[in-house]
Scaffold this motif. Sequence first.
Motif, PDB file in Angstrom:
ATOM      1  N   LEU A 143      -6.584  17.594 123.355  1.00 21.90           N
ATOM      2  CA  LEU A 143      -6.571  17.903 121.931  1.00 21.90           C
ATOM      3  C   LEU A 143      -7.977  18.258 121.470  1.00 21.90           C
ATOM      4  CD1 LEU A 143      -4.403  14.895 120.633  1.00 21.90           C
ATOM      5  CD2 LEU A 143      -3.602  17.135 121.383  1.00 21.90           C
ATOM      6  N   GLU A 144      -8.066  19.349 120.732  1.00 16.95           N
ATOM      7  CA  GLU A 144      -9.333  19.758 120.132  1.00 16.95           C
ATOM      8  C   GLU A 144      -9.137  19.779 118.625  1.00 16.95           C
ATOM      9  OE1 GLU A 144     -12.232  22.929 121.838  1.00 16.95           O
ATOM     10  OE2 GLU A 144     -11.171  23.913 120.198  1.00 16.95           O
ATOM     11  N   ASP A 145      -9.801  18.833 117.930  1.00 17.00           N
ATOM     12  CA  ASP A 145      -9.583  18.652 116.492  1.00 17.00           C
ATOM     13  C   ASP A 145      -8.084  18.547 116.175  1.00 17.00           C
ATOM     14  OD1 ASP A 145     -12.260  18.612 115.959  1.00 17.00           O
ATOM     15  OD2 ASP A 145     -12.394  20.710 115.353  1.00 17.00           O
ATOM     16  N   GLU A 192     -10.055  29.953 118.424  1.00 19.31           N
ATOM     17  CA  GLU A 192     -10.887  30.840 117.623  1.00 19.31           C
ATOM     18  C   GLU A 192     -12.031  30.089 116.940  1.00 19.31           C
ATOM     19  OE1 GLU A 192      -8.297  32.813 114.936  1.00 19.31           O
ATOM     20  OE2 GLU A 192      -7.238  33.934 116.498  1.00 19.31           O
ATOM     21  N   LYS A 193     -11.910  28.788 116.793  1.00 25.66           N
ATOM     22  CA  LYS A 193     -12.933  27.994 116.127  1.00 25.66           C
ATOM     23  C   LYS A 193     -14.231  27.995 116.941  1.00 25.66           C
ATOM     24  CE  LYS A 193     -12.020  24.162 114.140  1.00 25.66           C
ATOM     25  NZ  LYS A 193     -11.611  22.756 113.888  1.00 25.66           N
ATOM     26  N   SER A 194     -15.353  28.148 116.238  1.00 24.96           N
ATOM     27  CA  SER A 194     -16.652  28.151 116.917  1.00 24.96           C
ATOM     28  C   SER A 194     -17.313  26.784 116.864  1.00 24.96           C
ATOM     29  CB  SER A 194     -17.569  29.195 116.287  1.00 24.96           C
ATOM     30  OG  SER A 194     -17.773  28.910 114.911  1.00 24.96           O
ATOM     31  N   GLU A 195     -16.787  25.888 116.013  1.00 24.61           N
ATOM     32  CA  GLU A 195     -17.340  24.547 115.887  1.00 24.61           C
ATOM     33  C   GLU A 195     -16.241  23.497 116.018  1.00 24.61           C
ATOM     34  OE1 GLU A 195     -19.393  24.603 112.142  1.00 24.61           O
ATOM     35  OE2 GLU A 195     -21.288  25.151 113.111  1.00 24.61           O
ATOM     36  N   VAL A 196     -16.589  22.351 116.596  1.00 29.45           N
ATOM     37  CA  VAL A 196     -15.603  21.312 116.910  1.00 29.45           C
ATOM     38  C   VAL A 196     -16.192  19.937 116.603  1.00 29.45           C
ATOM     39  CG1 VAL A 196     -14.240  20.234 118.754  1.00 29.45           C
ATOM     40  CG2 VAL A 196     -14.531  22.704 118.711  1.00 29.45           C
ATOM     41  N   LYS A 197     -15.330  19.023 116.156  1.00 29.87           N
ATOM     42  CA  LYS A 197     -15.759  17.645 115.901  1.00 29.87           C
ATOM     43  C   LYS A 197     -15.197  16.666 116.936  1.00 29.87           C
ATOM     44  CE  LYS A 197     -15.622  15.996 111.716  1.00 29.87           C
ATOM     45  NZ  LYS A 197     -15.146  15.662 110.348  1.00 29.87           N
ATOM     46  N   ASN A 198     -13.956  16.902 117.373  1.00 33.79           N
ATOM     47  CA  ASN A 198     -13.279  15.937 118.240  1.00 33.79           C
ATOM     48  C   ASN A 198     -12.629  16.598 119.451  1.00 33.79           C
ATOM     49  OD1 ASN A 198     -13.238  13.166 116.782  1.00 33.79           O
ATOM     50  ND2 ASN A 198     -12.714  14.630 115.173  1.00 33.79           N
ATOM     51  N   LEU A 222      -5.033   7.400 123.456  1.00 34.09           N
ATOM     52  CA  LEU A 222      -5.969   8.481 123.127  1.00 34.09           C
ATOM     53  C   LEU A 222      -7.359   8.113 123.646  1.00 34.09           C
ATOM     54  CD1 LEU A 222      -4.912   9.346 119.467  1.00 34.09           C
ATOM     55  CD2 LEU A 222      -4.581  10.778 121.487  1.00 34.09           C
ATOM     56  N   ILE A 223      -7.909   8.982 124.493  1.00 34.51           N
ATOM     57  CA  ILE A 223      -9.251   8.773 125.036  1.00 34.51           C
ATOM     58  C   ILE A 223     -10.191   9.779 124.370  1.00 34.51           C
ATOM     59  CG2 ILE A 223     -10.640   8.535 127.126  1.00 34.51           C
ATOM     60  CD1 ILE A 223      -8.161   6.738 127.111  1.00 34.51           C
ATOM     61  N   GLN A 224     -11.233   9.272 123.717  1.00 29.92           N
ATOM     62  CA  GLN A 224     -12.154  10.123 122.974  1.00 29.92           C
ATOM     63  C   GLN A 224     -13.246  10.666 123.900  1.00 29.92           C
ATOM     64  OE1 GLN A 224     -11.421   9.868 119.394  1.00 29.92           O
ATOM     65  NE2 GLN A 224     -12.447  11.834 119.285  1.00 29.92           N
ATOM     66  N   PHE A 225     -13.359  11.989 123.978  1.00 29.84           N
ATOM     67  CA  PHE A 225     -14.406  12.611 124.791  1.00 29.84           C
ATOM     68  C   PHE A 225     -15.519  13.213 123.932  1.00 29.84           C
ATOM     69  CE2 PHE A 225     -11.123  12.078 127.838  1.00 29.84           C
ATOM     70  CZ  PHE A 225     -11.737  12.048 129.076  1.00 29.84           C
ATOM     71  N   LEU A 226     -15.200  13.487 122.686  1.00 27.18           N
ATOM     72  CA  LEU A 226     -16.209  13.973 121.739  1.00 27.18           C
ATOM     73  C   LEU A 226     -15.802  13.497 120.351  1.00 27.18           C
ATOM     74  CD1 LEU A 226     -18.755  15.856 121.307  1.00 27.18           C
ATOM     75  CD2 LEU A 226     -17.126  17.632 120.673  1.00 27.18           C
ATOM     76  N   LYS A 227     -16.759  12.884 119.654  1.00 29.25           N
ATOM     77  CA  LYS A 227     -16.492  12.416 118.287  1.00 29.25           C
ATOM     78  C   LYS A 227     -17.767  12.548 117.477  1.00 29.25           C
ATOM     79  CE  LYS A 227     -14.462   8.603 115.666  1.00 29.25           C
ATOM     80  NZ  LYS A 227     -13.916   7.220 115.745  1.00 29.25           N
ATOM     81  N   GLU A 228     -17.798  13.552 116.597  1.00 25.76           N
ATOM     82  CA  GLU A 228     -18.978  13.831 115.796  1.00 25.76           C
ATOM     83  C   GLU A 228     -18.642  13.735 114.310  1.00 25.76           C
ATOM     84  OE1 GLU A 228     -22.106  14.504 116.999  1.00 25.76           O
ATOM     85  OE2 GLU A 228     -21.278  14.058 118.976  1.00 25.76           O
TER      86      GLU A 228
END
Length: 283
Positions: A160-162, A201-207, A223-229
Motif C-alpha cells: 500500500l502506498e498512501d 502518478e503521485k510524485s510525493e508519498v507519506k506512507n 500492517l507493517i509500516q515501511f515508511l511513515k512521514e
Amino acid sequence: MVSFSYHDKIELKKVGKEDIQLKKPNLYMSISLIAVLILLLTWLIFGFVKFLVVLFFMVVILYISFYVKKKFFKKRKKDLIIENFEYELLKIEYFIPSQRFYSSDLSNLIALDEQTESICIIERKTIVRKNKKIRIQNKKEDVFNFVVLSYKDLLQSEILEDKRVITTTVRGSQVGGTLVSGLLADGMGSVIGGLSSNSSEKSEVKNIQLKLVVNDTNKPIYLIQFLKEQEPINKNNNKYEMAVDQVNHWHGIISVLIKRADENSRQVNYFFGVQHRDVHGIN
C-alpha cells in the motif's frame, strides 16, 4: 508442515524518558542556581551590557545542550525498543529468525524462519500506568504481542502506498476447508508485482505499508509500516527508495511462501484424487 499459531502478552522493561533520565534531579536545580548567581554577579560587577552578552551565550549553550539531550534520548529509546524486540524473539520456541525487519515507526517487527518456512510478527503497544499516589509520575510501559504463522496460514500480501493498493499476491486454493475467495475481496489466483517510483502518478508519498491477511479469525490483518512521514517526501528521496526496496523484498518473501502453499495444496489434491480413482476403479 504442521501449521502453528499462538499469541502471548508480556510486559517488559519500561521504555521512555523515565528509564534514561538522570537519577539526580537536584543536579538541574544546582546548575540553575549557579547560572542565576553568575548572571547577577555579572550585572553588578560589569554592568548591563556584559550581562546581556553572558545571558546570550548561556541561552545558546542551554539550547545546544537540550538539543543534544533530546537526540540522545531519541536514539536511546530506539535502541531499547529494538533490544526488547530481540528479547521477545529469543523467547519464541522453535523459531530461528534468518531475516527480520523493524517497522519504520517501531510498532511491529516481522521475521522469517527459512527452515520452518514460518513468519513471526511482533506488535508493540505503549500503555500508561497511572500512579494513584503521585499523579505526575505516570509510568509508560511497552506491551508486546507476537504470533507465529506457518506459510500455509498466509493468504494475501499487499503493498500500500498512501493507502492505495499497488500490487497484490493472493492464495489461490482452499485453506482449512474455507474458500479463500470467500474471505478476500480480490478473489482467486495471485498477482505478483512490486512497487517502484513509477507505480503511481503521485510524485510525493507519506506512507508505504505491507498488508498481510492471515488464516486467523482473531486477528486476520497485519500492517507493517515501511515508511511513515509527517509530510510527503519526493520519490527521489533516499528514504523513499530504501523503503521501496525493503517492502518489495518482504512482499517477495511472502509471495514465495504463498506460492509454495499453493503448490503443496495442488500436490495434496492430486494425491487424494489419484487415491479416489484407484479405490473406485475410475480410469
